[in-house]
Write an enzyme that holds these catalytic residues in place. Sequence first.
Site, PDB file in Angstrom:
ATOM      1  N   LYS A   1       0.818  -1.212   0.000  1.00 26.64           N
ATOM      2  CA  LYS A   1       0.000   0.000   0.000  1.00 26.64           C
ATOM      3  C   LYS A   1       0.852   1.261   0.000  1.00 26.64           C
ATOM      4  O   LYS A   1       0.394   2.339  -0.369  1.00 26.64           O
ATOM      5  CB  LYS A   1      -0.918  -0.004   1.214  1.00 26.64           C
ATOM      6  CG  LYS A   1      -2.130  -0.896   1.036  1.00 26.64           C
ATOM      7  CD  LYS A   1      -3.268  -0.129   0.431  1.00 26.64           C
ATOM      8  CE  LYS A   1      -4.330  -1.033  -0.131  1.00 26.64           C
ATOM      9  NZ  LYS A   1      -5.430  -0.311  -0.769  1.00 26.64           N
TER      10      LYS A   1
ATOM     11  N   ASP B   1      -8.770   0.367   6.265  1.00 23.37           N
ATOM     12  CA  ASP B   1      -8.725  -0.840   7.092  1.00 23.37           C
ATOM     13  C   ASP B   1      -7.378  -0.921   7.800  1.00 23.37           C
ATOM     14  O   ASP B   1      -7.140  -1.822   8.596  1.00 23.37           O
ATOM     15  CB  ASP B   1      -8.852  -2.091   6.211  1.00 23.37           C
ATOM     16  CG  ASP B   1     -10.283  -2.347   5.756  1.00 23.37           C
ATOM     17  OD1 ASP B   1     -11.198  -2.082   6.536  1.00 23.37           O
ATOM     18  OD2 ASP B   1     -10.457  -2.815   4.623  1.00 23.37           O
TER      19      ASP B   1
HETATM   20  C1  LIG Z   1      -2.442  -6.257   2.646  1.00 16.93           C
HETATM   21  C2  LIG Z   1      -3.512  -5.963   1.658  1.00 16.93           C
HETATM   22  N1  LIG Z   1      -3.718  -6.822   0.650  1.00 16.93           N
HETATM   23  C3  LIG Z   1      -4.668  -6.595  -0.284  1.00 16.93           C
HETATM   24  C4  LIG Z   1      -5.478  -5.467  -0.223  1.00 16.93           C
HETATM   25  C5  LIG Z   1      -6.555  -5.275  -1.257  1.00 16.93           C
HETATM   26  O1  LIG Z   1      -6.427  -4.097  -1.986  1.00 16.93           O
HETATM   27  P1  LIG Z   1      -7.714  -3.447  -2.657  1.00 16.93           P
HETATM   28  O2  LIG Z   1      -8.573  -2.896  -1.568  1.00 16.93           O
HETATM   29  O3  LIG Z   1      -7.182  -2.413  -3.579  1.00 16.93           O
HETATM   30  O4  LIG Z   1      -8.429  -4.555  -3.356  1.00 16.93           O
HETATM   31  C6  LIG Z   1      -5.290  -4.543   0.820  1.00 16.93           C
HETATM   32  C7  LIG Z   1      -6.133  -3.360   0.946  1.00 16.93           C
HETATM   33  O5  LIG Z   1      -6.045  -2.580   1.877  1.00 16.93           O
HETATM   34  C8  LIG Z   1      -4.271  -4.787   1.778  1.00 16.93           C
HETATM   35  O6  LIG Z   1      -4.018  -3.925   2.779  1.00 16.93           O
END
Ligand SMILES: Cc1ncc(COP(=O)(O)O)c(C=O)c1O
Length: 408
Positions: free
Chosen positions: A79, A128
């Site tokens: 992120k 989140d």
């Molecule tokens: C560790 C991690 N993996 C995957 C995702 C998924 O990303 P997206 O919300 O763009 O689908 C997030 C989203 O916050 C994340 O923090």
Amino acid sequence: MTRQPIQIWKNPHRSQHYDTELKQILNRERATAVMSELSSWPGYEPTPLRSLPGLSQALGVTQIGYKDEATRFGMGSFKALGGAYAVMRQVAQYLQVTTGDPDISLEDVRSGRYAKQISDLVVTTATDGNHGRSVAWGAQQAGCTCVIFIHEGVSEEREQAIAQFGARVERIPGNYDSSVRWADAQSAANNWVLIADTSYPGYTEIPCDVMQGYSVMAEEALQQWQALWSEAGPTHVFVQAGVGGLAAAICAHLWECLGDRRPIFIVVEPENSACLYETAQQDQLVDVSGSLDTLMGCLSAGRASLLAWDILRAGADFFVTIPDAAAAATMRVLAQGTGGDRPIIAGESGAAGMAALLTIAKQSGLRSQIQLEADSRVLLFGTEGAMDPKSYAQIVGKTPSQVAELCQ
Ligand SMILES: Cc1ncc(COP(=O)(O)O)c(C=O)c1O
């Protein structure tokens, strides 16, 4: 690992070419520009693409590459590439307008040179956990004020991880989607700049920058794969999704770069918050209601991102849901290492893509559904490390540092 229930939806709308409409959302030229920007940031290093020959053999495939984002910019997740980049872009645009100098660059912003002029500027988002951390980091580097909204389900560890970058963190009642609406309303009421990682009608430019930031990871993975193994790239890619921005960015980049040789693309979600799965089944953006509670907290989202859906509707092959138990079991498998593979520390959401692979690979009916064969080459994205060490230790039975010692 016991057999886990899984749902698989084959996308009937998959199309052949990465067309001009999709290129308006994300494209290779912008990916190159973002790569050149982010690779100039202090601390930039491509994250490792880990080869897992032991696990490949155990699962009966030729190759598994695991792109390990735990070390990204020292922030613990991929992120870091999106939110912070979008903050820099917004601050640069703000300064270009307020100073009348169109040449102010992202480097100027990062240098903190304009901190005085932007002391009144407030950036905000709902999160989140990991996205908010990235936005707070970007705001701290630029020198502007940052307010981050989290919901009931975000752990205190994740809250502190955001606050350490100087952001004001406010917890609001409800789930992730409530916090997204709250952040939107607050930014409108206070004239703050909203740096969301999800898009909706009337709000697309900034989430587009966020997604374009993620394409850096896809480009690194492709270059590393081709250098380590073959030009042909992977045959299968599993990517976990919350609102789908990450999955869309990877799907778009690999599709545009590999054309007809693009891999089979599998979007993975927690069964309790499978907004893309539901959206794909109904072929329209839908709201998944309820608590959306999942161990894979960063994937908790009730509505998919508009732009991400545009790309995934055309580009994904399968939408898959997995239970929390599959992610937990996968964290343990990774921490142990299989057949001599180096142990890997993955957080709950980071393990989701591999959890789907482990589940599918053990059931011949599911294998044939996604054409997973002995000559398949699989790319996975370990999108986060142990961002909540307490929860990690409870699930894995070892602390992250105990597992790290096994990696030496
Ligand atoms: C560790 C991690 N993996 C995957 C995702 C998924 O990303 P997206 O919300 O763009 O689908 C997030 C989203 O916050 C994340 O923090």
